[in-house]
Scaffold this active site. Structure first.
Site, mmCIF file in Angstrom:
data_model
loop_
_atom_site.group_PDB
_atom_site.id
_atom_site.type_symbol
_atom_site.label_atom_id
_atom_site.label_comp_id
_atom_site.label_asym_id
_atom_site.label_seq_id
_atom_site.Cartn_x
_atom_site.Cartn_y
_atom_site.Cartn_z
ATOM 1 N N GLY A 86 0.944 -1.253 -0.105
ATOM 2 C CA GLY A 86 -0.090 -0.060 -0.124
ATOM 3 C C GLY A 86 0.770 1.144 0.123
ATOM 4 N N GLY A 88 4.233 1.528 -0.781
ATOM 5 C CA GLY A 88 5.023 1.765 -2.145
ATOM 6 C C GLY A 88 5.414 0.587 -2.777
ATOM 7 N N VAL A 90 8.993 -1.679 -3.874
ATOM 8 C CA VAL A 90 10.591 -2.005 -3.331
ATOM 9 C C VAL A 90 11.125 -2.463 -4.196
ATOM 10 C CG1 VAL A 90 11.825 -3.102 -1.684
ATOM 11 C CG2 VAL A 90 9.264 -2.545 -1.004
ATOM 12 N N ASP A 200 2.588 -4.489 12.672
ATOM 13 C CA ASP A 200 2.235 -5.348 11.428
ATOM 14 C C ASP A 200 3.293 -6.598 11.607
ATOM 15 O OD1 ASP A 200 0.901 -5.779 9.417
ATOM 16 O OD2 ASP A 200 1.934 -4.743 7.995
#
Length: 867
Positions: A86, A88, A90, A200
């Site tokens: 969500g 960005g 990588v 998370d």
């Protein structure tokens, strides 16, 4: 997409990360539930997800792998996409600025999230990572804004498998899986200690490398506890609160309640359950996580209720945060106790329970009935031992808290513009002494605390080069510690004093302090790593002074390893370790260790402190030993540019400006050198350190290059004596002054006389004498004596060739080879002269740079000798 009001957009932004973490049926089920719970956001969120899918198909956000591959982002070039979420995308990237070669993961913020809140969340991820230095957390290497306007983070690239995939593919045992989770807990505990909650934790954010090292990733929604400005973070915290993964979210996250460290405890419990059982604790069932634990893992058939491991996991999965483990450390301690078959804190304590655990650990010994009484006695002894250990841990925590409180109270004095009895503002040393007076008065009933904090305060005097004041305070601390029976602190104070005496080559005083320290250590118990490392440092330096090089290096290396990487002390110990490496002739290892310490300093947020320019002096000195002047110049330039960028022009510390000016003198850049030396001396700077030792010689060389002989002579009059390096430099400067005044014979006699004595004294630091030797050789050649010049060139070459890389990278080698080439040409050996000139060109190009006058001179000589 239709217009969306700002409040609704905030809700959407909170949920977008959660949706993008899911796929297929999981996402559809989640959306279906959202349509029931929050129908006002479900429809526009579905539109956003559809738009995202279409954009991905067209390569809008990712610009397709082939679109961004090859793009330069900061010092890195993107290679291929590693995935996106969500926040960005990588990318695997490679460093391509020439400083060093290596791979990294570059995280680019999605263009679709370039709102103020989205950017703030992205910055917060960088802030969270900058606080964390644990080996099991992927490190933040750099950050910036890409040409496209997208913020980016450069992270350590981790080549590994998801933790659940690794556990399955490696067929790990139950114990190995628990040990893997313990690695994760250590990393999370480090984050909590630095006021960061991950929020998370899940298998996709935890990788395991081929050698079994866990790496924790993605602090994109991490919460920073105790924010400096709560008002600024209200919207931000709300925006991040919904960005969660439902299967791993704690009950308080789902309800939108306060996030605490207990949130990560819950996620770790889910992770442990999945790794051990192969399934989620609640998915596909109506039971609560704690209820579902029963019977799945470690319950023996004949036993009712929960086993120890079940009990541990059940406690971590309680609905109420207050009923879970208070800390990740407590969770980990219970798991370690389970692995050792020791009682766990999650179970109610009882003598029978402890006895059963004892028998489990000692099956053979408990096989006969005659040992029943011993088992009970052992259980009692164990209880006493457990209580003693708990008391010891409590005492350590209490001492640490009191020490922190004392330092906090003193900080107001150390950081203020306090005035003395005469009404004048106190100097830094004066503030330190005032802090000492307050310490003694405030905590006189706790002498151990007074002595311990005084040892810390003395280090501040040492940093300000008040060695006498430092030693006096250490002596006072030692007396207080001795009177109160604190042997460990007596040893720490004496070892610290010993190192201070070593710095000034007062070796007899050093040995006296070491004798005191050794006696104290014999009676001390449970010596902390800080005291051990200080005494190892002192003993190592004493051995170096006695010529026992290998033992010295081994002791200093052990001292570095003893102290935690997150402590400030390893960097000063690394400097000490590298300095001993240098003094025993291992210059390359010294430079490498110092550059690693520099990277650690910057990574841990010390880039704008005075520690950095101090460390830069050691790096510059080691690289100068190696003759790699251009490399040193590049490193110092980068440090200066970063400081200017962070704090504005004119903010460069005098020491850093001096190092840069000195570097320019070496490279022959006279105008630039003068500007930086002027900047270094235009501000107040600390007397007695690097600048005091080397500024006169740098100024004298600069003035001589400008033809200002009288001014150069005045600068040279301030040259300090003492150490061999300073004496060699003083001899060369004074000889250069004689020659510039027309007295060439006296100049040659002076430099050769001094060098003959110094060269024999210093078998391991002979690179200090290469330039004086070459200079003497050049004067001999100019006087018509090529044989003597060649001999001096060979001596210079031998002194400069201190490692296998020197022949191709050292300007010192290049200068010696160039002198040899000129001497050989003067003796009529053109072929040998041309070969020497070729070698000189390679070394000079790398050591000085291609534009340098010495490099150009070598090129011209080679060309003149073409067959």
């Amino acid at each position: 997409m239709r217009s969306i009001n700002p409040d609704l957009w905030l809700k959407l932004e909170r949920l977008l990360d959660s949706a993008l973490e899911l796929s297929g049926e999981s996402r559809e089920a989640w959306l279906a539930q959202l349509r029931i719970d929050e129908p006002d956001v479900a429809a526009p969120l579905a539109e956003l997800l559809s738009a995202d899918a279409r954009a991905e198909e067209r390569g809008f956000l990712e610009q397709r792998p082939t679109g961004l591959a090859g793009t330069q982002i900061g010092h890195y070039t993107l290679i291929k996409s590693l995935g996106h979420g969500g926040m960005g995308s990588v990318w695997l990237a490679r460093r391509t600025d020439g400083r060093f070669d290596g791979y990294a993961a570059v995280k680019l913020m999605n263009l679709s999230l370039m709102s103020a809140t989205g950017q703030a969340r992205f910055r917060r991820e960088g802030t969270a990572l900058a606080r964390l230095t644990h080996h099991a957390i992927a490190h933040l290497l750099d950050a910036g804004v890409a040409p496209s306007g997208q913020p980016y983070l450069v992270l350590e690239y981790v080549d590994g498998q998801r933790i659940d995939v690794h556990a399955k593919s490696a067929a790990l045992t139950q114990q190995q899986r628990i040990e893997l989770v313990l690695q994760v807990m250590d990393a999370v505990g480090h984050a909590h200690a630095n006021l960061v909650v991950h929020r998370d934790l899940k298998p996709s954010n935890i990788l395991v490398t081929a050698d079994g090292q866990v790496k924790l990733l993605d602090f994109g929604i991490a919460k920073l506890l105790q924010e400096n400005d709560e008002d600024d973070y209200t919207a931000l915290t709300g925006a991040g609160g919904g960005a969660l993964t439902p299967d791993y979210a704690s009950p308080e996250q789902i309800k939108g309640e306060d996030i605490t460290t207990a949130t990560d405890v819950y996620a770790l419990g889910v992770l442990l359950y999945i790794l051990l059982s192969g399934r989620h604790p609640t998915r596909g069932t109506t039971m609560t996580p704690a209820e579902s634990v029963r019977g799945v893992l470690d319950v023996e058939p004949q036993r009712l209720g929960l086993g120890d491991l079940d009990t541990i996991i059940a406690k971590s999965l309680r609905k109420s945060p207050s009923e879970r483990y208070a800390t990740v450390g407590a969770f980990a301690d219970d798991l370690r106790s389970y692995l050792r078959h020791e009682p766990v804190r999650a179970r109610p304590d009882s003598l029978g329970y402890r006895a059963r655990k004892f028998v489990r650990r000692n099956r053979a010994a408990a096989a006969t009935a005659t040992l029943v009484s011993l088992v009970l006695m052992g259980a009692t002894v164990f209880s006493v031992m457990q209580a003693r250990r708990a008391n010891e841990q409590r005492d350590v925590a209490v001492r640490s808290a009191k020490r922190a409180m004392a330092m906090s109270e003193l900080q107001s004095v150390l950081a203020s513009d306090s005035r003395g009895s005469d009404g004048l503002t106190l100097t830094p040393a004066g503030r330190i002494r005032l802090a000492e007076e307050m310490l003694v008065q405030r905590f006189r009933g706790e002498p151990w605390l007074v002595a311990e904090v005084m040892i810390d305060l003395s280090g501040r005097l040492g940093e300000s080069l008040d060695r006498a004041g430092e030693r006096a305070m250490l002596q006072r601390a030692s007396s207080i510690a001795r009177e109160s029976g604190q042997s460990k602190l007596v040893a720490l104070a004496s070892c610290t004093r010993a190192v201070s005496f070593w710095d000034d080559e007062q070796l007899d005083s050093m040995q006296n302090e070491l004798s005191i320290a050794r006696a104290a250590l014999k009676v001390a118990r449970d010596i902390e790593p800080a005291a051990q490392s200080s005494c190892l440092e002192a003993e190592g330096k004493a051995m170096q002074s006695a010529g026992q090089a290998d033992s010295a290096v081994a002791l200093l290396k052990r001292a570095v390893e003893l102290v935690a990487p997150t402590d400030a002390r390893p960097w000063s110990l690394t400097v000490a370790y590298s300095d001993v490496l240098r003094l025993v002739g291992r210059h390359r290892e010294a430079a490498d260790a110092q550059q690693r310490a520099l990277a650690e300093l910057e990574r841990n947020g010390y880039g704008n402190t005075e520690m950095l320019p101090n460390l830069a002096t050691f790096i510059d000195r080691s690289l100068a030993d190696l003759g790699e002047f251009r490399v040193s110049d590049s490193i110092i330039e980068v440090l200066i540019r970063r400081r200017e960028h962070a704090a504005g022009s004119g903010s460069v510390p005098p020491l850093l400006a001096f190092l840069y000016g000195q570097s320019k003198v070496r490279l022959g850049a006279t105008d630039s050198a003068e500007r930086w030396i002027d900047q270094a001396t235009s501000k107040p700077w600390q007397e007695g350190g690097t600048m005091s030792n080397w500024l006169p010689s740098v100024q004298a060389q600069l003035l001589l290059s400008q033809g200002r002989i009288a001014d150069a002579r005045a600068a040279a009059a301030k040259l300090p004596g003492g150490l061999r390096g300073r004496r060699a430099t003083a001899a060369m400067i004074n000889a250069m002054l004689l020659r510039a005044s027309g007295n060439t014979t006296a100049a040659s006699a002076l430099i050769e006389r001094e060098l003959s004595a110094l060269y024999a004294e210093s078998p391991t630091t002979q690179s200090l004498f290469t330039l004086p030797l070459v200079t003497a050789g050049e004067w001999r050649l100019a006087a018509g004596d090529p044989d003597a010049a060649d001999s001096l060139a060979k001596l210079g070459l031998a002194a400069a060739s201190i490692d296998s890389l020197a022949p191709t990278r050292s300007a010192l080698v290049g200068r010696a080879e160039l002198l040899r080439a000129r001497s050989l040409r003067a003796r009529g050996d053109a072929l040998a002269a041309r070969t020497a000139a070729e070698r000189a060109i390679i070394a000079l190009s790398n050591g000085y740079g291609a534009p340098n006058a010495w490099t150009r001179s070598a090129l011209a000589l080679r060309d003149s000798l073409r067959p």
